[in-house]
Each structure stands twice: as C-alpha cells, then as structure tokens.
Design a protein around this motif. Sequence first.
Motif, PDB file in Angstrom:
ATOM      1  N   GLN A  91       0.831  -1.197   0.000  1.00 26.28           N
ATOM      2  CA  GLN A  91       0.000   0.000   0.000  1.00 26.28           C
ATOM      3  C   GLN A  91       0.871   1.254   0.000  1.00 26.28           C
ATOM      4  OE1 GLN A  91      -2.182  -1.375   3.489  1.00 26.28           O
ATOM      5  NE2 GLN A  91      -4.110  -1.078   2.416  1.00 26.28           N
ATOM      6  N   PHE A  94       2.394   1.625  -3.465  1.00 25.72           N
ATOM      7  CA  PHE A  94       1.400   2.094  -4.425  1.00 25.72           C
ATOM      8  C   PHE A  94       1.154   3.593  -4.233  1.00 25.72           C
ATOM      9  CE2 PHE A  94      -1.323  -1.248  -6.659  1.00 25.72           C
ATOM     10  CZ  PHE A  94      -0.373  -2.246  -6.583  1.00 25.72           C
ATOM     11  N   HIS A  95       1.061   3.999  -3.006  1.00 28.39           N
ATOM     12  CA  HIS A  95       0.768   5.411  -2.712  1.00 28.39           C
ATOM     13  C   HIS A  95       1.926   6.276  -3.181  1.00 28.39           C
ATOM     14  CE1 HIS A  95      -1.159   8.775  -0.929  1.00 28.39           C
ATOM     15  NE2 HIS A  95      -0.383   8.886   0.125  1.00 28.39           N
ATOM     16  N   ASP A  96       3.111   5.841  -2.848  1.00 27.30           N
ATOM     17  CA  ASP A  96       4.284   6.637  -3.175  1.00 27.30           C
ATOM     18  C   ASP A  96       4.485   6.751  -4.682  1.00 27.30           C
ATOM     19  OD1 ASP A  96       7.692   6.670  -3.247  1.00 27.30           O
ATOM     20  OD2 ASP A  96       6.594   8.059  -1.953  1.00 27.30           O
ATOM     21  N   ARG A  97       4.229   5.679  -5.361  1.00 25.23           N
ATOM     22  CA  ARG A  97       4.486   5.635  -6.811  1.00 25.23           C
ATOM     23  C   ARG A  97       3.276   6.103  -7.617  1.00 25.23           C
ATOM     24  NH1 ARG A  97       4.900   6.350 -10.912  1.00 25.23           N
ATOM     25  NH2 ARG A  97       5.964   5.407 -12.685  1.00 25.23           N
ATOM     26  N   ALA A  98       2.192   6.499  -6.931  1.00 25.72           N
ATOM     27  CA  ALA A  98       0.935   6.875  -7.616  1.00 25.72           C
ATOM     28  C   ALA A  98       0.482   5.736  -8.526  1.00 25.72           C
ATOM     29  CB  ALA A  98       1.096   8.183  -8.391  1.00 25.72           C
ATOM     30  N   LEU A 100      -2.173   4.153  -8.381  1.00 24.59           N
ATOM     31  CA  LEU A 100      -3.623   4.067  -8.460  1.00 24.59           C
ATOM     32  C   LEU A 100      -4.135   5.441  -8.853  1.00 24.59           C
ATOM     33  CD1 LEU A 100      -5.274   4.358  -4.954  1.00 24.59           C
ATOM     34  CD2 LEU A 100      -2.807   4.498  -5.270  1.00 24.59           C
ATOM     35  N   GLN A 101      -5.260   5.456  -9.564  1.00 23.57           N
ATOM     36  CA  GLN A 101      -5.897   6.735  -9.902  1.00 23.57           C
ATOM     37  C   GLN A 101      -7.344   6.688  -9.433  1.00 23.57           C
ATOM     38  OE1 GLN A 101      -4.935   8.066 -13.929  1.00 23.57           O
ATOM     39  NE2 GLN A 101      -2.825   7.331 -13.685  1.00 23.57           N
ATOM     40  N   CYS A 102      -8.197   5.990 -10.125  1.00 22.85           N
ATOM     41  CA  CYS A 102      -9.594   5.943  -9.671  1.00 22.85           C
ATOM     42  C   CYS A 102      -9.755   4.977  -8.498  1.00 22.85           C
ATOM     43  CB  CYS A 102     -10.538   5.572 -10.802  1.00 22.85           C
ATOM     44  SG  CYS A 102     -10.647   3.805 -11.167  1.00 22.85           S
ATOM     45  N   GLY A 103      -8.840   4.035  -8.353  1.00 23.59           N
ATOM     46  CA  GLY A 103      -8.847   3.116  -7.215  1.00 23.59           C
ATOM     47  C   GLY A 103      -9.724   1.896  -7.354  1.00 23.59           C
ATOM     48  N   THR A 106      -7.750  -1.275  -7.555  1.00 23.81           N
ATOM     49  CA  THR A 106      -6.659  -1.326  -6.585  1.00 23.81           C
ATOM     50  C   THR A 106      -6.768  -2.451  -5.555  1.00 23.81           C
ATOM     51  OG1 THR A 106      -6.337   1.037  -6.928  1.00 23.81           O
ATOM     52  CG2 THR A 106      -5.320   0.089  -4.975  1.00 23.81           C
ATOM     53  N   PRO A 107      -7.913  -2.666  -4.940  1.00 23.71           N
ATOM     54  CA  PRO A 107      -7.968  -3.788  -3.990  1.00 23.71           C
ATOM     55  C   PRO A 107      -7.573  -5.115  -4.632  1.00 23.71           C
ATOM     56  CG  PRO A 107      -9.872  -2.369  -3.668  1.00 23.71           C
ATOM     57  CD  PRO A 107      -9.171  -1.871  -4.896  1.00 23.71           C
ATOM     58  N   LEU A 110      -3.802  -5.171  -5.248  1.00 25.47           N
ATOM     59  CA  LEU A 110      -3.012  -5.354  -4.025  1.00 25.47           C
ATOM     60  C   LEU A 110      -3.015  -6.808  -3.585  1.00 25.47           C
ATOM     61  CD1 LEU A 110      -4.125  -2.153  -2.063  1.00 25.47           C
ATOM     62  CD2 LEU A 110      -1.788  -2.681  -2.808  1.00 25.47           C
ATOM     63  N   THR A 140      -4.052   3.576 -15.086  1.00 20.63           N
ATOM     64  CA  THR A 140      -2.615   3.798 -14.908  1.00 20.63           C
ATOM     65  C   THR A 140      -1.788   3.340 -16.090  1.00 20.63           C
ATOM     66  OG1 THR A 140      -2.137   1.622 -13.944  1.00 20.63           O
ATOM     67  CG2 THR A 140      -2.832   3.363 -12.425  1.00 20.63           C
ATOM     68  N   ALA A 144       3.122   2.111 -13.422  1.00 25.85           N
ATOM     69  CA  ALA A 144       3.323   2.533 -12.034  1.00 25.85           C
ATOM     70  C   ALA A 144       3.045   1.386 -11.070  1.00 25.85           C
ATOM     71  CB  ALA A 144       2.431   3.736 -11.708  1.00 25.85           C
TER      72      ALA A 144
ATOM     73  N   ARG C  15       1.045  13.378  -3.650  1.00 22.56           N
ATOM     74  CA  ARG C  15       0.213  12.194  -3.921  1.00 22.56           C
ATOM     75  C   ARG C  15      -1.254  12.542  -3.743  1.00 22.56           C
ATOM     76  NH1 ARG C  15       5.480  11.930  -4.542  1.00 22.56           N
ATOM     77  NH2 ARG C  15       6.305   9.819  -4.650  1.00 22.56           N
ATOM     78  N   LEU C  22      -8.670   4.700  -0.769  1.00 23.68           N
ATOM     79  CA  LEU C  22      -8.863   3.756  -1.860  1.00 23.68           C
ATOM     80  C   LEU C  22      -7.963   2.538  -1.679  1.00 23.68           C
ATOM     81  CD1 LEU C  22      -9.078   6.289  -4.850  1.00 23.68           C
ATOM     82  CD2 LEU C  22     -10.952   5.276  -3.532  1.00 23.68           C
ATOM     83  N   LEU C  23      -6.768   2.752  -1.177  1.00 23.20           N
ATOM     84  CA  LEU C  23      -5.838   1.651  -0.935  1.00 23.20           C
ATOM     85  C   LEU C  23      -6.333   0.721   0.164  1.00 23.20           C
ATOM     86  CD1 LEU C  23      -2.545   3.699  -1.172  1.00 23.20           C
ATOM     87  CD2 LEU C  23      -3.070   1.690  -2.560  1.00 23.20           C
ATOM     88  N   TYR C  29     -17.863   4.223  -3.818  1.00 22.60           N
ATOM     89  CA  TYR C  29     -18.364   4.336  -5.172  1.00 22.60           C
ATOM     90  C   TYR C  29     -19.880   4.217  -5.101  1.00 22.60           C
ATOM     91  CZ  TYR C  29     -13.436   3.400  -6.130  1.00 22.60           C
ATOM     92  OH  TYR C  29     -12.060   3.450  -6.130  1.00 22.60           O
ATOM     93  N   VAL C 247     -15.435   7.814  -8.196  1.00 21.33           N
ATOM     94  CA  VAL C 247     -15.843   7.341  -9.513  1.00 21.33           C
ATOM     95  C   VAL C 247     -14.732   6.444 -10.048  1.00 21.33           C
ATOM     96  CG1 VAL C 247     -16.357   8.039 -11.892  1.00 21.33           C
ATOM     97  CG2 VAL C 247     -17.259   9.363  -9.976  1.00 21.33           C
ATOM     98  N   GLN C 502     -11.816  11.953 -10.956  1.00 18.57           N
ATOM     99  CA  GLN C 502     -12.094  10.513 -11.107  1.00 18.57           C
ATOM    100  C   GLN C 502     -10.786   9.733 -11.061  1.00 18.57           C
ATOM    101  OE1 GLN C 502     -13.328  12.711 -13.786  1.00 18.57           O
ATOM    102  NE2 GLN C 502     -15.012  13.176 -12.377  1.00 18.57           N
ATOM    103  N   GLY C 503      -9.789  10.303 -10.444  1.00 20.62           N
ATOM    104  CA  GLY C 503      -8.498   9.641 -10.343  1.00 20.62           C
ATOM    105  C   GLY C 503      -7.378  10.426 -10.994  1.00 20.62           C
ATOM    106  N   GLY C 680      -1.481   6.435 -18.609  1.00 20.09           N
ATOM    107  CA  GLY C 680      -2.797   5.805 -18.701  1.00 20.09           C
ATOM    108  C   GLY C 680      -3.465   6.139 -20.027  1.00 20.09           C
TER     109      GLY C 680
END
Lengths: 160, 284, 784
Positions: A91, A94-98, A100-103, A106-107, A110, A140, A144, C15, C22-23, C29, C247, C502-503, C680
């Motif tokens: 986690q 992932f956070h540090d390297r960005a 994830l975007q919309c997430g 992501t679960p 991971l 992504t 990343a 960041r 989200l992590l 959502y 989203v 949205q990300g 992306g």
Amino acid sequence: MDDALDITLTVNGMPVTRRVPVRLNLVDFLRHELGLTGSHVGCEHGACGACSVVVDGDVVRGCLMFAVQADRAVVETIEGASENGRIKSLQDAFHDRAALQCGFCTPGMLLTAAALLARDPSPDRKTIRGAISGNLCRCTGYQAIVDAIETVTKSVGNDD
Amino acid sequence: MKAPPFQYRRMETLDELLRALAVHGEAASILAGGQSLVPLMNLRMARPDVLLDINRLNELSGIRVEDDRLVIGTLARHVDVLNSPDVRRHAPLIANAMPHVAHDAIRNRGTFGGSVALADPAAELPACCLALDAEIELRSQAGARTVPATDFFLGAYETACTDTEALVAVHIPIKKETVSFFEELSRRRGDYALAGLAARASIIGSRLSDIRLVFFGVEDRPLRAKATEAALEKGDAAAAEAALEVDLDPINDPQTSSAARRQFSHVLLRRAVDTWLPKGTIDG
Amino acid sequence: MTEAPFRAPIGEDVRSPRAPRLLAGRGKYTDDISAARIAHVAYLRSPYAHARIVAIDRDAATSTPGVLLVATGAEISDDCASWRGTHDLFPGLVAAEQPPLAINRVCWHGEPVVAVVAETRAEAEDAVELIEVQWEEFPPVADAATALSGPAIHPELGGNIGFETTVEAGDASAAFAAAHLVVEERFRFGRHTGVSLEPRTILADYNPAEDSLLVHQSHQTPHQQQDLFSRLLGIPEHKVRVVCPDVGGAFGLKHHLHGDEITACVLSRKLGRPVKFVADRLESFLSDIHCRDHEITARMALNDEGQITAMEVDDLFLVGPYSQYPRSSIAEGNQISRLCGAPYRHTDYRAHLRMLYQNKNLIGHIRSVGHPLAAAVTEGLLDKAAVCLAIDPVELRRRNYLRDEDFPLTSPGGIEFEHLSFNACLERILEMMDRPALLAEQNRLREKGVYRGIGLTTFVELTAIGPEYYGGGGQHISAQEGCFVRIEPSGMIRCMTGVTDQGQGIDAGIQQIVASVLGVPVDDVRVESGDSELSPYGGGSWGSRGAVLGGETALRAARALRRNILDLAATLLQCDASALDIRVRNIVDATSGQIRMSLAEIANTGHFKPFAFPKDMQPALAVVEHYASRDRLFVAGNGIQASYLEVDPETGFVKLLGHWVVHDAGRLLNPLMVKEQIRGGVVQGLGGVLFEECIYSAQGQLQNGTFADYLVPMAAEMPDIEVDHIETPTATSELGTKGAGEAGTAGAMGAVLGAINDALSPFDARISETPCTPDRILRALGKI
C-alpha cells in the motif's frame, strides 16, 4: 422466492453466520450482506479481477463463487488485509508511486500482488506483469503498478 | 448479470453425486471450479435447474502415478497441476500448457476435469489429452467406463460424457523417450487461443514416430491432423505443410478469419517441425 | 499587496489525497451506497438494430413476486421530457428527439425498452425474461453506404446526414494541381468505447413529501446533471441534488446523459422509493457511449523540397441514430476537420465532414475526442510522403513544423494557437529514444528476418474549453468554475471545488495551489468536490479542464482568503498587510520571516472573538470565487509520441517494445500526476489502435459484449512508457497550466500505426485500418 441456505464462515478473522440465497455470489454477499464494499464488481464473468478476494489462502474471483460455496471457508477481503497490516508495504509503495488513480482495480491489484510476493519474493518486471495480467486497470497503464510492486521486492522486508 | 434461480446441492460423496445425476440428468450441472460455468450462468447462457457442488469430494482431487499412467483427478486445481512434479516429469506437454490457462485467480479454482468436460474448442487441456492419448474415466450409477480422448471430444462444448455421468479422472499413459511441443497464439496472455498446437512424438534414434499433432482453437474441437502426422512420420516437412491444408477446415469469427487461422496453423506446424527435426529434445 | 508567488507545493509530486482510503478498500463508489427501501431496476433491451415495437405483454413480469413496477417507454415519457442533441454553434446539425426509453420503435441494438423494478437486481432480471415483445424488424442502416443512400432512420430529418460542412482556407484545389507530390490514403478507424472499470451507476431517491430528488451517480459533472434532471423531470432546480462520490474511471464516458440512468429517477418518483441502476458489463458494451467510427480519405500535397503545401480530408463520421445529449455528437468530426495538419505550415486546406446517423449505439466523447484520428491521418500521410521523397521522416517534420516565430496564428483549420513547441518536443524525444540506436537495431534485425518499426506522431491537444463553445451552443454546461475556501478555527483549510476528480489527481492539484497560497502544509488542506448542492457551481471535469480552470479558480479563492487573513492579522499586529506573509502555518514578516502570530490564532480569533477587531471589520474567513476564461475558446497543448515495436509477418502479431512521450502542458502543477495521466492515456490509445473494437454485424447487432471478445490492454502486453515534459506556460491564465489528461491518447494511435507501417515497409505493405489485428496485418501483407 430463491432457495436459501445457512452458511458459516470466517471473514476478516470474524465468524459470520447468515442465511443466503443460493444464487447470491460471494462478492455480492461480501458487499451487500456484510457491507464490505472494498471488493468491487467490474464484469461478473471473471475477466477483470476487480472482485478478487482471498478464500482459504488463495486469491479467487469473488464473482465466480456462490456465497454458499464459502461455507466453512476462511475469507479475507481488502479491508481485512489492510487492517491486519499484511499488505502495508504494498500500500505504501502504491501510494508513493501513484500506482492508483480511480482506485477501482486497486484492492484486486493489491491482493494479487501480495500473493505473487508470497510465492516469489523477487520477481522481475516481466514476471510481475504476468502475475497481474488478469487484473484490468484502465487508468494507470500498469507501469506505475509494476514499479510499485518492484519497489517492495527490493525493500528490506516484506510484511508477510 | 445475475444468475437465474437454481437448486443447490452440496455433494458429500461420489455415490451421492452419481445418484443425483441419475435423477436429474440434463437438468443438472456439476459445479467444480466454476470458472467457466459460473460466467455462463451469470450471462444466463447456462441455466441448470440443479447445481451439484462437488468441491468437497476430496478423493477426486489427487494427482498420482499408477504403474505406467499419470492419473489426474477431476478436481485437481489448475494451480496444482501447474506445480505438480509428477506432471512435469510424466506429461511435460501439460506442464507447458498450464501457464497459458487463464490467470492465477482462475487457476486457483478451475479444475482439470472441468476444463476437459467443458470442451471449449480453444482450450488447452482437451488438446493435450488428445495429444497424449489420454483416457477419460467416467462414472455413473450404472458403473464406470473409460473413453479414449480420440472418441471423447465430439464438438464445441460437446463430449461423450452423458447427462448421468461424471468425469472423475483423466488417465495419461506415460511414455518414455518422447518429445513434445506446445505453443498457442493469443492476443493477450491468458486469452483463449486463436490457434494452438499441442504435439507429441516418440523418438527412436533420430526418427519420429507415433506423432500426435493436435490443433486447438482452429475448429470446433481439438483436431488431430492425421495426414500431416503421417507426412511428418516420413520426415517430409514439405508434404506435411501440404497435408495440413487437407486436415484443416478452420472456423471463422468476427475478429479472426478462417484464413488467418489457417495461416496460424501453418506457422505453428513449422515451429514444431523446426523444434523436432533434424534433432529433437528428449523429454523422458 | 504582493500576491504570493508560485511556491511549493505547486510543482511538486504530491500524492492524491484520495489514495489512502482507496488503498484500504474504503472508497465510496455509487454502488457502495445504499438507502432504506432501495429497489433495483433491470431493462429489457432491443435485440434488433431497427424494429417497430408491435406489442409488449408484461403481465407475467408484473405479477412476479418481488417485482414492484414494470414501465414502458410511453409511461416513462409521461414523467420525463425527451431531448434533442443539437448545438447552436452548428446550426446545420439536425437531430431527432430521443426519449429516455424507446417508444414504438427501437433504433439500436441494446436500446432500453422496458424497465422492471424489483427488490433485488436478480429478481428484476428474472422478470425481464418474462416480458414478451412482438417486434417487426426493419432493415437497419448499418454502414456508410446505406446511411448515405438508403432510407432515413428519421424521415423528418430528410436523410441520415446529421451534419455536413466544409472547412476551407486558401485554395486547396490549386495547391494539389500544382503539387510535386500528392500522397493519399483511405483510413478506417474502428468504433470502440470507453470501458470504465466501474460501470455506469446511479442511485435515485425522490422524496414525494417535498418534491426533491437526491441522486448519487458515477458521473463527472454533478451540476450538469442537476440541470438536466431538473429540466427534464420538472423538479425545481434547487431541490435537485446530485452527488458524485468516488468514480471508478470515467474518460468522458460519464459526462453524457444516458436514458437508462434518468429513467431510474423517473422510477423513483413513481414508486416513492430509492431506485438503483448498475449497468452490467454486457449492457455497458451495448449502451455506454461509443466513439471513433470514421472512414477518412485524406491527401497531402508537397513541393519538391518536401514542404507541405496543402491538405485535404474527407471524413465520414458514423454515429448512432441520435445525437448524444447534451453536447451533441459532432465533436469528433469537428475536431478532425480542424486539426488535421495542425502542426505544419501550410495555408491551403479543405476538410469535408459528414456526420451520418446509423442504427448502432450512440457516439459521444471518449478521451481525446477526435484528436488521435487527426494526428494519425496527418502523420500517416507525412510518413508516406517521406518514403516517396526518400527524405528521413524526422527531417521532413523539421522542415514543416510551425516554428516559435510563427505564433500566435490562426491555423487553416480555423484554430487560434497561442504557442506550440513542436521542435522542442521533437528534439527531446529523439534524445530519449536514441533513434540512431533503434534504427541500427532495426536494420541489423531485418537481415535476420525480424521486422521492427519506429513510428512518430506529433499531436495537438485542445483543452479547457471556454464558455463560448457550449454556452454559445445553447447548452447548459458550465465552463465557468467556482471554488470555496474556508479556514477552520484551528487553522485547517477546507476547499470545495466545482471540478471533479475521477483519479486524475485534480484534488491534489487544487490542494497544492491552496496550500501554496495560504502557506500551509498540503495535508492541512482538505478538498471536496462532486456535490451539486455543496460544491460551488462549476463544470466538473472533462476535456482536460479540471486542473486548468479549477486550478485558476482555486488560486483566486485562496488569494482572496489570504488577503482577508492578512488584513485581520495586520489589524491586530498594527502593520501593513503587505508587510506580512503566511509561511508554514504562521503569519510572518514578509521580509525577515519573523513569526508574528500563528495562523490558528488569527482563525480562532476571527471565528470566536470578533470583538478583537474594529467594529467595521467583519472577519470573512470563508470566500468563494468564480472564474471563466474569457480570452480564448480553449488552451492548446502539443506533444510527440514514439513507438518501437516488432511485427511478426508470419502471424501478424505485434509486440510493443517501447513508447516515449514528450508533452507540453504549460506549467505543471504536479508532474507525477501528469505523467501518470499520460501513461494511462497512452495505454488507452494503444487499446484503440491494437485491440479494441465494437464489432457490429451487417444486421447492426453488436457481436462482442464481454471482456472475452472485446479486448482491453492488460499488463503483460504493455510497454514501459517514458515521459518527459517541455513547459511553455500559457499567457491566458496566471498559473499558465494547460490540460494534460487526454494527451497520452492523442498520439498513441498514430505512433503505433506509423511503427507498424515502418515494420511492414520491406514488404511494400501498408495498413490504414484500426484496430490493427493480426487478421488485418496479414491481409495487408497479402498473406491471406
């Protein structure tokens, strides 16, 4: 009315007993019966990996199991893996390297990455890409994510 | 896309399964890994009245060597087949095919027997069974029988397994001094093949014999290219290319034409030939 | 008073503030949200491209246990107005009126026809299967030829041409007649779609006791939806609230109006219960907005020194049976007709555009609207010319690029360009990719029968569209932005913005701007967005506008709050406000940096002890600012991409080996977020050029509605992508930022198409149809 069965299982370390319609799939059960909405639904045909959860130690597609099949099983979702700390390095990476975007993916990413590192602590980039090749990310472009997982392999200690 | 209603029965013994099949016949489907069946149910393309969950029948999950045969239980998960030293040693063709089968999460649940029983035309394992002269063990309340792979795959999603039978194991003869070749062409890792070749031969000296060339993803079932095999047995690669034209009648779909599949098959054949002739690599 | 400079954290790799939740699997959502007495809708959809609805028998469905309501198109239309996707800036655009659900006739495969509401989605789907519809099939308009010459889908429009125009400058005919070389190509760009991983989702909750509507929706533009729901449903606007929570991907897909979504609102009003609709993957492929269905014939004229003298484009743009709403379907065609040739010096130009209605799903805006095609067409012709003239393609570009001194200018396509940095981007990408090494490797491997290709594509990206486009177009789409900033008594900062995230990392960018101006750590700023009731009125995020317009507005709002804070502090400290600054949570002497008091102290005093200030001074510790860019229609950015790949001429398979991007997005608020957006975007572009296609049969039926047969890029096939930036700030705003969200997609298609053609050149083979499947490449090679 749908047929229903009683099931008893362990979810994120807690015992759970419920009566469920037999056609209710595992990810819908986790999300709507138990309120564990961290696992997501992207396709319902097993192709995208957004629904990935851990059942009896294996990452599986939550949309391709019926909840009744999880009777007696030990299930872990992203919430459990996050709270017990076993994926913290991932986690953080992932956070540090960005990564994830919309997430939404992501679960699943991971949990899949954690499973990879559990069986192969030092995968190369090609192996990493292969291991996540069943998890769709639309935001992504994957690089990343690969970078983040690679960072964890090189770091001083994985959590698991 | 939610599955239509069904009755769910958890099988605790093999006898219970066979009894249930005798009662329900075609109204029932066996739920093993579910990695192919459940998507079809979610899409409402498969609508069993009764789902028979066999995941607790542990006796069906083993991989073992019995005399001259490798026996893979129907419930053996793909991941276990992938990691099995016995499979690696005695059926390297299957071991080489396994990484192409879907993805980790699917392999964790999907089963060997499930893939063979489904008989998807583009699947790897039915083709491997055919190439290895496997025998498919079926059980019903009436008894047991084995069907050679060559008689088992009858068409797209159609096998010799009847509605009251269950596939319980696949028996693979162990042969010494064989060479194998596995390759598939797919757009992305883990996809079903646009065309694939699972092949095996015995090697005596520098001569190939007992050749099995099984193309998959090309027709509605895994296909042994027999004329091509005969030509290769004579060591005539050019004749083999020509014979392939006779052996194949590839399917067409909106994304990949039959002409392209024909081209892919020739490429795969050439790659197999280049691997084996003039010198092969001994497996066993 | 001196305004605060652009100090950190502007320009840093902050960041995303959304990432931690989200992590942890704690995102929210729309399908994660429920409501008391929630019900679920499923739709019966048309199995045909074009058919009359003769009769609907819903008795069995209605009487099924668990079913609450079964509604036909006519019943939904009783409670919801239809819409027409016109655009006042394109007065010749004719469009038919579209109802939320089909009435009497269906016009595309997948069009929703009957709504079934039940206690669970599964039961609703069960009931849908019990509805019997009698259809009378009509012959579909499913290709360009039929659209042009066949019967009109909507007879009142007189034909299937929804819009036709010619964009002209100079005398293209004369230039072509006099040309030393004319290169021509016919392109076919396959239709594809956005594919967000989170499907379209809406939870509509109508409260009959007060005639109010609360909607949670996976969407990009909450205020637009507030307006649409209010007008179309006849609910007073101030009683409509639209909340867009987390989203899961949007890419333009989720700024449209879809009939199945507004129908959920109608159903909620009919039932007096919350109604949720989640588009499953099959219905996503059938009815999510599609994009990029074009047949383009283009030519380029060059003189004997390899200078482009003219360009001509004919674009057959194949849309659905309706023009999408509220923006109309015209944009892709409009962009292509104006952006072909954009990077290059030439004065003679003609683009002919015809937008054609068909019986297929609607076409709208998906990431990088039209730009990838304009770039692919232009660069494809240029590369072809390079081969004919035996001039190195890089050199040919150098000879033709607009130079720094050419700007500002109005292009032959009618676009005003402030400044674009083509040469700088080219030189940088050549360094990054080490082109001589790649060329040497390419040559060496050709000897061994291995065929690699190098492709380059220059692109222009129009971002941050101003109010003239939609406001002038008569559409209720805000291009002005709002931002609210408040300091809490403890000195923490709240910020509400009218743009959404949205990300993309827009929240982070806004956070950085506010933190920079107010002199606080970035984590002291909390950004909220996406709620039409609580967010200042704004336009949401689309068209790469979020950081540009949202950022500029946040800058103004933060500065206004800073002024108020310093005025208060100056009063207490008995000095001039201009002598003060805020740094690291403290009010300091601007020159010496000496701490005078804490930010928290002034906030606390302002909130709880206003008596500390003179009576005529009212502490205003919250401000809202609005901003609309008035100088130009949009901000243009530019870039270049390169692809290195290998084609197997035996199988037609393509292996991507490397990808590079150099992009000019002006001042970068957050280089990390921009780079990842570009990566992306590139991969989405790679999807469009290699894998993705919505395949329709001759009967207009979609053939591929699952991830098994609609191929999206997955990790194993994608290359690493190197990204670098040139920063040419725009003078049209203080921040100087240009939009960047779509740039990756703009150039990827052309780069790969060019690289494939480069790889195939020893075979005298060319491909100009996307996606470049093995089948198409083998056919180009004459192998099949």
